[in-house]
Design a protein around this motif. Structure first.
Motif, PDB file in Angstrom:
ATOM      1  N   THR A  91       2.754  -4.218   2.813  1.00 19.56           N
ATOM      2  CA  THR A  91       3.864  -4.892   2.137  1.00 19.56           C
ATOM      3  C   THR A  91       4.800  -5.435   3.212  1.00 19.56           C
ATOM      4  N   GLU A  96       9.958  -3.571  -0.497  1.00 24.01           N
ATOM      5  CA  GLU A  96       8.919  -4.224  -1.295  1.00 24.01           C
ATOM      6  C   GLU A  96       7.931  -3.196  -1.858  1.00 24.01           C
ATOM      7  N   SER A  97       7.648  -2.156  -1.092  1.00 27.19           N
ATOM      8  CA  SER A  97       6.723  -1.117  -1.575  1.00 27.19           C
ATOM      9  C   SER A  97       7.281  -0.472  -2.844  1.00 27.19           C
TER      10      SER A  97
END
Ligand code: PMP
Length: 423
Positions: A91, A96-97
Motif C-alpha cells: 500500500t 492506506e492499509s
C-alpha cells in the motif's frame, strides 16, 4: 553477538552528517526516520538499471524489476513471519492499509448495531476511517481507556469488548506515549467474542520483533518510512482467509483476471487483487534494501540496537523528569524512544521553534492524536522521538539548550549558542 556501534550506524545516514550551517540533532524519528545510503542508492540504482513496469511485459527488464519487487515482498513476509506471501499487500502506507481494511472488510461485514472498539491512544489514521465506516453502516465506536501508565487498560476489556463487538483496531505502540500496548490480551479478548483485530504497527515495527502468527491478529499494518525505508510504501498483512473473502479496494489494471463488457469482470488472485495500478516499484525495492541494511541491527540481529535504544530512552527520560517545570504525560519510562511532555508557562510551539534555532528537531502539537490530548486534558505536547543513530551527547546538548531556553539565568547569547553547537 557483537556490540551495537551507534557511531558506525550513524555514518550511514547522510542527512544527519551532511548539514553545513548547523549541526542537526534529529529527534523527530516518530514522524519519519532518516534514510541510510543503502536506500538512497537503491532508488537511484533502480532507475538507472532496471526501471520497467512489474508483472506485465515479457521482456527481460520487466522480469528483473518484477523479481526485485517480489523479493521485497518475501523479505516483508519474513520480517513479520507471515504464513503466506499472498498475505503481504503493498500500500502507500499505514493510513492506506487501514482505509483498505475499513472499506473492503468493514463495509461488507459490519452493520447497524455492531461495535468497533479502539483505544483512546490512537493516531487519527486509526480513528477517522473507522468513524466514517461507523457512519456508513450504523455501527458504534467504543473506546478502551488507558491505565495509570498510559497503556490500554486490560481491566476494562470485558466492559468494552462485548458480544456486539465486530472489530478491534488498536495501536501496538502509541505515537505520543511510546507505550507498547498489551495487544496479546486485547487480541485474545476480541477473539473470545468473535471480533476481527487490526493492529497499527506504525510505531512498533522499527523497535520490536513482530510475529503476526504468534500474535494471531487478523491484520497488521505499518509504513516503510518509519523503518528507514522510503515514503509512499506501506504494508497490509492480512490472514489469507479474510483477504480472500474481501472485495477489492481500488480497481483498475493489475487487480483483474478478466475484463469484459459482455461477461462479469473477474479479479486477480491475492495479493494482486488489492494492488490496482502501477505500484511504487522503486520504493518497494528500496524498502527491501532498508531491510537488508537493518538486518543485523534489528532486535533479532547480531548487533541489535535494542539495548542501546533502551538505555538512550531512559537517559533522556530521566534528564527530562529532573527538570521541575516539565510535566511528562505519564510518569514512567516509555517502551520506545518516544517521550512527550508539556512545559509549564510556555506554548509547545514556542519551545520547539526555540529548539529548532539550535538545530534540534522535535515535534510540537497534537501529533495526529487529538482525542488523546482531550483525554489527557492537554491542548498538545512536545514529543522527542529517538533513533539508535542518536547519541547520549545529543541528549546532553538538547537538555542543556532546553534548560537555557527555560531559564533566562543561563547564558543564551549568540556566542553561547555557538559554543553549544560546537559541543
Ligand atoms: N499510526 C501511527 C501510530 C502513526 O504513528 C502514524 C504516523 N505518524 C500513522 C498511523 C500513519 O502513518 P502514515 O502517515 O505513514 O500512513
Amino acid at each position: 553477538m557483537s556490540r551495537f556501534e551507534p557511531n558506525s550506524f550513524r555514518q550511514h545516514f547522510p542527512v544527519i552528517n551532511n548539514q553545513q550551517d548547523q549541526k542537526l540533532v534529529y529527534f523527530d524519528n516518530g514522524a519519519t526516520t532518516q534514510k541510510p545510503n543503502a536506500v538512497i542508492e537503491s532508488v537511484s540504482q533502480y532507475y538507472q538499471c532496471i526501471n520497467a513496469n512489474v508483472h506485465r511485459a515479457s521482456h527481460q527488464l520487466s522480469a528483473k524489476s518484477t523479481l526485485a519487487f517480489e523479493k521485497a515482498r518475501e523479505q516483508v513476509k519474513q520480517l513479520i513471519n507471515a504464513n503466506d506471501i499472498k498475505e503481504v499487500i503493498w500500500t502507500k502506507g499505514t493510513t492506506e492499509s487501514i482505509n483498505l481494511v475499513c472499506q473492503s472488510y468493514g463495509d461488507s461485514y459490519l452493520s447497524a448495531g455492531d461495535d468497533i472498539v479502539l483505544t483512546y491512544a490512537e493516531h487519527h489514521a486509526n480513528i477517522v476511517p473507522w468513524q466514517l465506516l461507523a457512519k456508513r453502516v450504523g455501527a458504534t465506536i467504543k473506546l478502551i481507556p488507558l491505565d495509570k501508565d498510559g497503556y490500554a487498560d486490560i481491566n476494562c476489556l470485558d466492559e468494552v469488548i462485548t458480544e456486539n463487538c465486530k472489530l478491534v483496531a488498536c495501536t501496538h505502540v502509541s505515537n505520543v506515549l511510546g507505550k507498547k500496548n498489551p495487544i496479546e490480551a486485547v487480541i485474545a479478548k476480541a477473539k473470545s467474542v468473535g471480533a476481527v483485530t487490526l493492529i497499527d504497527g506504525a510505531q512498533a515495527i522499527a523497535h520490536f520483533t513482530v510475529d503476526v502468527q504468534a500474535l494471531d491478529c487478523d491484520f497488521y499494518v505499518f509504513s516503510a518510512h518509519k523503518l528507514y525505508g522510503p515514503t509512499g510504501v506501506g504494508v497490509l498483512y492480512g490472514k489469507r482467509a479474510l483477504l480472500e473473502k474481501m472485495t477489492p479496494y481500488q480497481s483498475g489494471g493489475e487487480m483483474i483476471k478478466t475484463v469484459s463488457f459482455n461477461d462479469e469482470t473477474t479479479f486477480n488472485s491475492l495479493p494482486f487483487k488489492f494492488e490496482a495500478g502501477t505500484p511504487n516499484i522503486a520504493g518497494v525495492i528500496a524498502f527491501a534494501s532498508a531491510l537488508e541494511f537493518l538486518q543485523p541491527y534489528l532486535p533479532s540481529g547480531k548487533q541489535s540496537f535494542s539495548a542501546y535504544e533502551k538505555q538512550l530512552t531512559k537517559y533522556c527520560y530521566d534528564k527530562l523528569v529532573a527538570i521541575d517545570t516539565l510535566d511528562m504525560l505519564f510518569n514512567s519510562v516509555p517502551d520506545i524512544g518516544v517521550i512527550s511532555f508539556t512545559v509549564q508557562g510556555h506554548h509547545n510551539h514556542d519551545i520547539s521553534t526555540a529548539l529548532d534555532s539550535y538545530g534540534i528537531a522535535v515535534r510540537a502539537g497534537h501529533h495526529c492524536a487529538m482525542p488523546l490530548m482531550e483525554y489527557l486534558g492537554v491542548s498538545g505536547c512536545i514529543r522527542v522521538s529517538l533513533s539508535p543513530y542518536n547519541s547520549f551527547d545529543e541528549v546532553d546538548y538538547f537538555i542543556y539548550i532546553l534548560k537555557s531556553i527555560l531559564s533566562p539565568a543561563v547564558d543564551n547569547t549568540a556566542s553561547a549558542k555557538q559554543s553549544a553547537a560546537n559541543n
